[in-house]
Design an enzyme around this catalytic site. Structure first.
Site, PDB file in Angstrom:
ATOM      1  N   THR A 146       0.912  -1.111  -0.183  1.00  0.00           N
ATOM      2  CA  THR A 146      -0.054  -0.118   0.077  1.00  0.00           C
ATOM      3  C   THR A 146       0.931   1.190  -0.028  1.00  0.00           C
ATOM      4  O   THR A 146       0.570   2.347  -0.538  1.00  0.00           O
ATOM      5  CB  THR A 146      -0.780   0.051   1.232  1.00  0.00           C
ATOM      6  OG1 THR A 146      -2.056  -1.153   1.050  1.00  0.00           O
ATOM      7  CG2 THR A 146      -1.576   1.226   1.349  1.00  0.00           C
TER       8      THR A 146
ATOM      9  N   SER B  98       1.269  -7.529  -0.800  1.00  0.00           N
ATOM     10  CA  SER B  98       1.782  -8.430   0.305  1.00  0.00           C
ATOM     11  C   SER B  98       0.949  -9.600   0.534  1.00  0.00           C
ATOM     12  O   SER B  98       1.505 -10.858   0.848  1.00  0.00           O
ATOM     13  CB  SER B  98       2.356  -7.851   1.475  1.00  0.00           C
ATOM     14  OG  SER B  98       1.170  -7.628   2.273  1.00  0.00           O
TER      15      SER B  98
ATOM     16  N   THR C 190       1.372  -4.430   4.291  1.00  0.00           N
ATOM     17  CA  THR C 190       1.143  -4.566   5.878  1.00  0.00           C
ATOM     18  C   THR C 190       0.561  -5.942   6.095  1.00  0.00           C
ATOM     19  O   THR C 190       0.530  -6.360   7.203  1.00  0.00           O
ATOM     20  CB  THR C 190      -0.009  -3.551   6.183  1.00  0.00           C
ATOM     21  OG1 THR C 190      -1.091  -3.612   5.721  1.00  0.00           O
ATOM     22  CG2 THR C 190       0.592  -2.236   6.500  1.00  0.00           C
ATOM     23  N   ASP C 191      -0.176  -6.603   5.111  1.00  0.00           N
ATOM     24  CA  ASP C 191      -0.974  -7.900   5.219  1.00  0.00           C
ATOM     25  C   ASP C 191      -0.108  -8.929   5.822  1.00  0.00           C
ATOM     26  O   ASP C 191      -0.361  -9.902   6.499  1.00  0.00           O
ATOM     27  CB  ASP C 191      -1.816  -8.405   3.833  1.00  0.00           C
ATOM     28  CG  ASP C 191      -2.676  -7.486   3.807  1.00  0.00           C
ATOM     29  OD1 ASP C 191      -3.332  -6.669   4.839  1.00  0.00           O
ATOM     30  OD2 ASP C 191      -3.597  -7.640   3.005  1.00  0.00           O
TER      31      ASP C 191
END
Length: 318
Positions: free
Chosen positions: A18, A64, A97-98
């Protein structure tokens, strides 16, 4: 570099996510394409980077959630090479972030760098009205240049998390991570690092680094969860697969304090008796409190996603 020359270079490795996202509308914080902006463009014009010895490398441009073994192998390989360069003071990795908590665990457990290797991210795309990526990247550079800093760290929203504890706990807010009872390692305040506990140091799987880099696939490790009305059939389905596709390990997320539904536990014991390695983790992500009736061993109290990597690495070339 000559003897006594101080390392000053910061290398930024871009993985997408992101922080490198681009949306068609500036007000759109959820409908964007992750990994669309080159990593060098993310750093353009940031005051915290001005005048520093910086180098940039695009390792991947990916959401990710779609991270593949080949992407992680490239990152581990490139990070290891840059860390070995005496001119390099520290590394920064821009990442989604995932799955950043999985990548952080993998980098720490394989490399345990003596220099800082800082992963950073964003919850809003680069095209947002108020993007959070520029501040996170600036804070990550502050940590990467902090005297004495070492190990893999995750920096987001001014907080510095350790690789073993960090977990994404919120799907939208700009401070989505938590480090549980351990708490954050440090805070970044106006470019200054205020530390509360030791930098990461442990390396559980350093001996398997080369095997990881050479692997064409990781050992098959399934991830199941216990829940109300759980049954044996998911385990039996895994055991019924053809030999070439059969699982070598199972991580099971337990309820409460690593407890399992009786039917699921019985099936997992069948799997263990048949040579499948079974590891338990808490569904809530917290380390289980050991007790005599704990059905299976955990690995260092790791959360399920990190335990899956730990088990896969233990089974690698086993």
């Amino acid at each position: 570099m000559g003897e006594g020359t101080k390392a000053t270079r910061i290398v930024v490795l871009g993985m997408g996510g992101t922080i490198a996202g681009r949306a068609e509308r500036a007000g759109d914080n959820v409908g964007y394409d992750a990994g669309a902006v080159p990593v060098e463009d993310l750093a353009a014009g940031l005051p915290a980077l001005r005048g520093r010895d910086m180098a940039f490398e695009q390792v991947a441009q990916i959401n990710s959630k779609d991270m593949r073994l080949a992407d992680l192998q490239r990152l581990v390989g490139r990070a290891g090479r840059h860390l070995a360069d005496p001119a390099v003071q520290g590394l920064v990795v821009t990442h989604g972030t995932d799955t950043i908590e999985e990548t952080a665990y993998l980098l720490q457990t394989l490399l345990a760098p003596a220099k800082p290797l800082v992963l950073t991210c964003a919850m809003r795309p680069a095209t947002a009205v108020s993007p959070d990526g520029p501040q996170n990247l600036s804070d990550a550079v502050a940590v990467a240049t902090e005297p004495g800093a070492r190990g893999v760290l995750v920096v987001c929203a001014g907080r510095v998390h350790g690789p073993l504890e960090v977990a994404k706990q919120h799907p939208y807010r700009t401070d989505p991570f938590d480090s549980g009872d351990a708490g954050v390692i440090a805070l970044v305040e106006e470019g200054r690092v205020r530390r509360f506990r030791d930098w990461p140091a442990a390396a559980r799987h350093a001996a398997r680094l080369q095997a990881f880099l050479r692997a064409t696939a990781m050992p098959r490790v399934a991830w199941l969860s216990s829940h109300a009305d759980a049954a044996a059939w998911p385990v039996h389905a895994l055991l019924a697969a053809p030999p070439a596709a059969r699982v070598q390990g199972i991580v099971v997320s337990g309820t409460g304090n690593a407890s399992l539904h009786a039917e699921l536990e019985a099936a997992l014991r069948e799997a263990e008796a048949g040579g499948v390695r079974v590891v338990i983790a808490n569904r809530n992500g917290a380390p289980p409190v050991p007790y005599p009736q704990q059905p299976f061993a955990d690995i260092d109290g790791l959360s399920p996603p990190k335990a899956r990597w730990a088990l896969a690495l233990e089974l690698l070339d086993a």
